[in-house]
Design an enzyme around this catalytic site. Structure first.
Site, PDB file in Angstrom:
ATOM      1  N   SER A 179     -46.436  35.976 -14.320  1.00 50.24           N
ATOM      2  CA  SER A 179     -45.792  34.496 -14.933  1.00 50.24           C
ATOM      3  C   SER A 179     -45.676  33.706 -13.663  1.00 50.24           C
ATOM      4  CB  SER A 179     -44.743  34.553 -15.421  1.00 50.24           C
ATOM      5  OG  SER A 179     -43.601  35.381 -14.951  1.00 50.24           O
ATOM      6  N   HIS A 207     -48.982  34.133 -20.398  1.00 53.17           N
ATOM      7  CA  HIS A 207     -49.962  32.993 -19.895  1.00 53.17           C
ATOM      8  C   HIS A 207     -51.508  33.081 -20.108  1.00 53.17           C
ATOM      9  CE1 HIS A 207     -46.107  31.816 -17.923  1.00 53.17           C
ATOM     10  NE2 HIS A 207     -45.839  32.781 -17.686  1.00 53.17           N
ATOM     11  N   LYS A 239     -46.600  28.754 -24.483  1.00 52.32           N
ATOM     12  CA  LYS A 239     -46.898  28.671 -23.368  1.00 52.32           C
ATOM     13  C   LYS A 239     -48.499  27.292 -23.772  1.00 52.32           C
ATOM     14  CE  LYS A 239     -44.072  31.288 -21.828  1.00 52.32           C
ATOM     15  NZ  LYS A 239     -43.588  31.664 -21.353  1.00 52.32           N
TER      16      LYS A 239
HETATM   17  C1  LIG Z   1     -42.331  33.012 -21.611  1.00 49.71           C
HETATM   18  C2  LIG Z   1     -42.100  34.076 -21.447  1.00 49.71           C
HETATM   19  C3  LIG Z   1     -41.727  35.500 -22.416  1.00 49.71           C
HETATM   20  C4  LIG Z   1     -40.594  34.605 -23.105  1.00 49.71           C
HETATM   21  O1  LIG Z   1     -41.503  33.349 -24.391  1.00 49.71           O
HETATM   22  P1  LIG Z   1     -40.153  32.724 -24.835  1.00 49.71           P
HETATM   23  O2  LIG Z   1     -40.891  32.832 -26.338  1.00 49.71           O
HETATM   24  O3  LIG Z   1     -40.139  32.395 -23.718  1.00 49.71           O
HETATM   25  O4  LIG Z   1     -39.277  33.980 -25.538  1.00 49.71           O
HETATM   26  C5  LIG Z   1     -41.404  36.338 -21.793  1.00 49.71           C
HETATM   27  N1  LIG Z   1     -43.401  36.784 -20.967  1.00 49.71           N
HETATM   28  C6  LIG Z   1     -43.487  35.658 -19.925  1.00 49.71           C
HETATM   29  C7  LIG Z   1     -44.027  36.286 -19.601  1.00 49.71           C
HETATM   30  C8  LIG Z   1     -43.427  34.620 -20.749  1.00 49.71           C
HETATM   31  O5  LIG Z   1     -44.100  33.961 -19.305  1.00 49.71           O
END
Ligand SMILES: *Cc1c(COP(=O)(O)O)cnc(C)c1O
Length: 388
Positions: A179, A207, A239
């Site tokens: 990320s 992602h 995302k």
């Molecule tokens: C956004 C994200 C999360 C968390 O997901 P949420 O639904 O926002 O709690 C976990 N791992 C990664 C790599 C993320 O980018």
């Protein structure tokens, strides 16, 4: 002062001293390439809305329609009376799309990761994680009670050495796309290693889902891996899908096991049904409008070409996450502020989110951006960058 206030104020003071204090921005508009903050418009290069679906009219319409039919709150957890038709349809659609027998919704990615890891793993097991894995995966692994080992980022040989000495059930957990760096895990190699060492592979694809692979299934599709090679596939809906929540896809056995055992699934109120309906509409757009993925790829290439010409410190990423390495936290913040002054919103990412000395500007691109907006980003980066 009592012990807690004292501890809190010292922690805050320390963050300020180290240039790590964080502030929240209060948006006055929806997500999109242009957002409004304190009455001023900014070009937005820090959202994870990679396909531009967070404010898509069809997604909004699906949310509105389902809110009229199902109301707002789900009323209870999934196992009490909070599971409705939109939740169920979304699970079936996600299972079909990812080529797995079943899928299970969670209210957030953070909860899904910790729920999966603490349900699957027991004391005496082994869990191996890339050291740049997302905090939710590291926390889940640490809380699981299993023997927890991190390996050097993307170092398959280092992981192989650790796996060899482990005697017991083994789970390897990895982000498909990292990320904060934007690079991808060597999934084909990891999968081969896991089958040779009799370990299970869990891929977390927050992602990659919607962005990577021919059909947008994600990093596992891009690596040519099937459901047998990746028994646990997890992704978030907040995302590329532009909504909220998360899911895990896998075998009948895995999903039933989680429904019965995952405390983060059992003891929490289900997502609003309208959010599930909106996610279903977004999934349909993701499947039908493959141009979004292709166009995003073109924008990524355009950005990297331009950044190379400007000699900017690009990282090894071909995803929508295109960080520029700065190093010092204070400098990263200063650059971010300078760009804000020029009308561009780009966040400075500092420790503890990234290792000390690797603060960066995390630029994210979206299919909602125009080529002109990306060119404007490059122009301003060129003007702001030290020595450029
Ligand atoms: C956004 C994200 C999360 C968390 O997901 P949420 O639904 O926002 O709690 C976990 N791992 C990664 C790599 C993320 O980018």
């Amino acid at each position: 002062m009592g012990a807690f206030p004292e501890r809190l104020s010292e922690a805050l003071a320390q963050r300020k001293r180290e240039g790590l204090y964080r502030h929240r921005l209060t948006l006055e508009s929806s997500q999109g390439p242009v957002i409004r903050l304190a009455g001023r418009q900014y070009l937005n290069f820090c959202s994870n809305d990679y396909l531009g679906l967070a404010a898509h009219p069809k997604v909004i319409e699906a949310l509105r329609g389902a809110a009229i039919e199902y109301g707002v709150g789900s009323g209870a957890s999934h196992l009490v009376c909070g599971h409705s038709v939109p939740h169920h349809q979304l699970e079936e659609a996600l299972a079909e799309f990812t080529g797995r027998p079943r899928a299970l919704l969670f209210s957030s990615g953070y909860m899904a990761n910790s729920g999966i890891l603490t349900s699957l793993l027991q004391r005496g097991d082994y869990v191996f994680e890339d050291r740049l894995n997302h905090a939710s995966l590291l926390d889940g692994g640490l809380h699981s009670g299993a023997r927890f080992q991190r390996y050097r980022h993307n170092d398959v040989a280092a992981l192989a050495a650790k796996l060899k000495t482990a005697d017991g059930p083994k789970l390897v957990v990895v982000d498909g796309v990292f990320s904060m760096d934007g690079d991808t895990a060597p999934l084909a190699e990891l999968s081969a290693l896991c089958s040779a060492q009799d370990a299970w592979l869990m891929v977390h694809d927050a992602h990659g889902f919607g962005v990577m692979g021919e059909r947008g299934v994600g990093s596992t599709e891009a690596a040519g891996l099937d459901a047998a090679s990746v028994p646990v596939l997890m992704a978030t809906l907040g995302k590329a899908l532009g909504t909220a929540g998360a899911f895990v896809a896998g075998s009948e056995l895995l999903i039933e096991g989680l429904i019965q055992q995952a405390r983060n699934y059992i003891y929490t109120t289900a997502l609003p049904p309208a959010v599930a309906a909106a996610s279903l509409a977004a999934l349909q757009l993701l499947r039908e409008e493959s141009w979004r993925r292709q166009y995003l790829k073109d924008l990524i290439s355009r950005f990297r070409r331009g950044a190379q010409q400007l000699d900017l410190p690009l990282m090894a990423s071909d995803s929508a996450i295109q960080p520029l390495l700065v190093g010092d936290a204070g400098r990263a913040v200063k650059l971010s502020e300078q760009l804000r002054g020029a009308g561009l919103l780009i966040s400075a990412i500092r420790p503890p989110t990234v290792p000390a000395g690797t603060s960066r500007l995390r630029i994210t691109l979206s299919a909602a951006h125009s080529e002109e907006q990306v060119d404007r980003l490059l122009e301003q980066l060129g003007a702001c960058w030290p020595g450029a």
